[in-house]
Design a protein around this motif. Structure first.
Motif, PDB file in Angstrom:
ATOM      1  N   CYS A   1       0.813  -1.221   0.000  1.00 13.65           N
ATOM      2  CA  CYS A   1       0.000   0.000   0.000  1.00 13.65           C
ATOM      3  C   CYS A   1       0.850   1.276   0.000  1.00 13.65           C
ATOM      4  O   CYS A   1       0.350   2.338  -0.369  1.00 13.65           O
ATOM      5  CB  CYS A   1      -0.914   0.023   1.224  1.00 13.65           C
TER       6      CYS A   1
ATOM      7  N   LEU B   1       3.068  -8.317  14.061  1.00 12.09           N
ATOM      8  CA  LEU B   1       4.480  -7.945  14.176  1.00 12.09           C
ATOM      9  C   LEU B   1       4.766  -7.749  15.662  1.00 12.09           C
ATOM     10  O   LEU B   1       3.879  -7.318  16.414  1.00 12.09           O
ATOM     11  CB  LEU B   1       4.758  -6.642  13.417  1.00 12.09           C
TER      12      LEU B   1
ATOM     13  N   PHE C   1      -1.289  -4.012  12.981  1.00 13.24           N
ATOM     14  CA  PHE C   1      -0.183  -4.970  12.956  1.00 13.24           C
ATOM     15  C   PHE C   1       0.187  -5.464  14.345  1.00 13.24           C
ATOM     16  O   PHE C   1       1.062  -6.323  14.473  1.00 13.24           O
ATOM     17  CB  PHE C   1       1.027  -4.360  12.235  1.00 13.24           C
TER      18      PHE C   1
HETATM   19  C1  HEM Z   1      -1.825   5.458   6.715  1.00 12.74           C
HETATM   20  C2  HEM Z   1       2.312   3.286   8.011  1.00 12.74           C
HETATM   21  C3  HEM Z   1       0.669  -0.882   6.136  1.00 12.74           C
HETATM   22  C4  HEM Z   1      -3.113   1.470   4.285  1.00 12.74           C
HETATM   23  C5  HEM Z   1      -0.552   5.231   7.237  1.00 12.74           C
HETATM   24  C6  HEM Z   1       0.216   6.182   7.987  1.00 12.74           C
HETATM   25  C7  HEM Z   1       1.363   5.567   8.367  1.00 12.74           C
HETATM   26  C8  HEM Z   1       1.324   4.227   7.851  1.00 12.74           C
HETATM   27  C9  HEM Z   1       2.508   6.170   9.186  1.00 12.74           C
HETATM   28  C10 HEM Z   1      -0.210   7.627   8.271  1.00 12.74           C
HETATM   29  C11 HEM Z   1       0.010   8.435   6.991  1.00 12.74           C
HETATM   30  C12 HEM Z   1      -0.762   9.730   6.931  1.00 12.74           C
HETATM   31  O1  HEM Z   1      -1.737   9.883   7.692  1.00 12.74           O
HETATM   32  O2  HEM Z   1      -0.392  10.602   6.077  1.00 12.74           O
HETATM   33  C13 HEM Z   1       2.214   1.955   7.632  1.00 12.74           C
HETATM   34  C14 HEM Z   1       3.198   0.947   7.946  1.00 12.74           C
HETATM   35  C15 HEM Z   1       2.707  -0.243   7.478  1.00 12.74           C
HETATM   36  C16 HEM Z   1       1.445   0.045   6.810  1.00 12.74           C
HETATM   37  C17 HEM Z   1       4.518   1.208   8.667  1.00 12.74           C
HETATM   38  C18 HEM Z   1       3.272  -1.632   7.629  1.00 12.74           C
HETATM   39  C19 HEM Z   1       3.633  -2.097   8.879  1.00 12.74           C
HETATM   40  C20 HEM Z   1      -0.451  -0.594   5.393  1.00 12.74           C
HETATM   41  C21 HEM Z   1      -1.129  -1.528   4.528  1.00 12.74           C
HETATM   42  C22 HEM Z   1      -2.194  -0.846   4.006  1.00 12.74           C
HETATM   43  C23 HEM Z   1      -2.185   0.493   4.550  1.00 12.74           C
HETATM   44  C24 HEM Z   1      -0.715  -2.960   4.255  1.00 12.74           C
HETATM   45  C25 HEM Z   1      -3.252  -1.324   3.018  1.00 12.74           C
HETATM   46  C26 HEM Z   1      -3.831  -2.545   3.142  1.00 12.74           C
HETATM   47  C27 HEM Z   1      -3.145   2.722   4.856  1.00 12.74           C
HETATM   48  C28 HEM Z   1      -4.257   3.649   4.753  1.00 12.74           C
HETATM   49  C29 HEM Z   1      -3.894   4.788   5.494  1.00 12.74           C
HETATM   50  C30 HEM Z   1      -2.549   4.544   5.997  1.00 12.74           C
HETATM   51  C31 HEM Z   1      -5.551   3.411   3.997  1.00 12.74           C
HETATM   52  C32 HEM Z   1      -4.752   6.012   5.756  1.00 12.74           C
HETATM   53  C33 HEM Z   1      -5.567   5.716   7.031  1.00 12.74           C
HETATM   54  C34 HEM Z   1      -6.555   6.817   7.361  1.00 12.74           C
HETATM   55  O3  HEM Z   1      -6.123   7.856   7.870  1.00 12.74           O
HETATM   56  O4  HEM Z   1      -7.750   6.628   7.090  1.00 12.74           O
HETATM   57  N1  HEM Z   1       0.148   4.047   7.159  1.00 12.74           N
HETATM   58  N2  HEM Z   1       1.179   1.376   6.942  1.00 12.74           N
HETATM   59  N3  HEM Z   1      -1.101   0.620   5.379  1.00 12.74           N
HETATM   60  N4  HEM Z   1      -2.155   3.296   5.629  1.00 12.74           N
HETATM   61 FE1  HEM Z   1      -0.490   2.338   6.286  1.00 12.74          FE
END
Ligand code: HEM
Length: 88
Positions: free
Chosen positions: A17, A67, A63
């Protein structure tokens, strides 16, 4: 956290993602510095990244339990370091 170990965790669990620090599901919510400042609950800190990765948010899965706390700390360190470096 260990940035080098975190990179491997990122590639295995997050890059589907968030490749290149982007976000394929919610394009504005990238892992770039400015987006973390604007959208991440608690602001652009390792602690805030750890919270969101552990608990998930909306379409992002939790996670915690998948993890270890150490792996989450490492991936958070990698995300923060990469954001500071502009995901070069
Ligand atoms: C948002 C980290 C895995 C989907 C974020 C944000 C971080 C992050 C720091 C905040 C970004 C922001 O608000 O600008 C991570 C890390 C991952 C991970 C370190 C693995 C351990 C995933 C996966 C997906 C995903 C696998 C999809 C299946 C999203 C979505 C958001 C998001 C949709 C926005 C959430 C919201 O505010 O509604 N991620 N992510 N992430 N991430 Fe991840």
């Amino acid at each position: 956290g260990d940035v080098g170990a975190g990179e491997q965790i990122f590639n295995a669990n997050c890059a589907a993602c968030h490749a290149g620090g982007q976000n394929v599901i919610m394009p504005e919510k990238t892992l770039e510095k400015e987006a973390l400042d604007q959208y991440l609950a608690g602001g652009r800190t390792e602690k805030s990244i750890i919270s969101q990765v552990t608990g998930g948010k909306n379409a992002m899965p939790a996670f915690g339990g998948r993890l270890s706390d150490e792996e989450i700390a490492n991936v958070a360190a990698y995300v923060l370091a990469s954001a500071e470096a502009g995901w070069e």
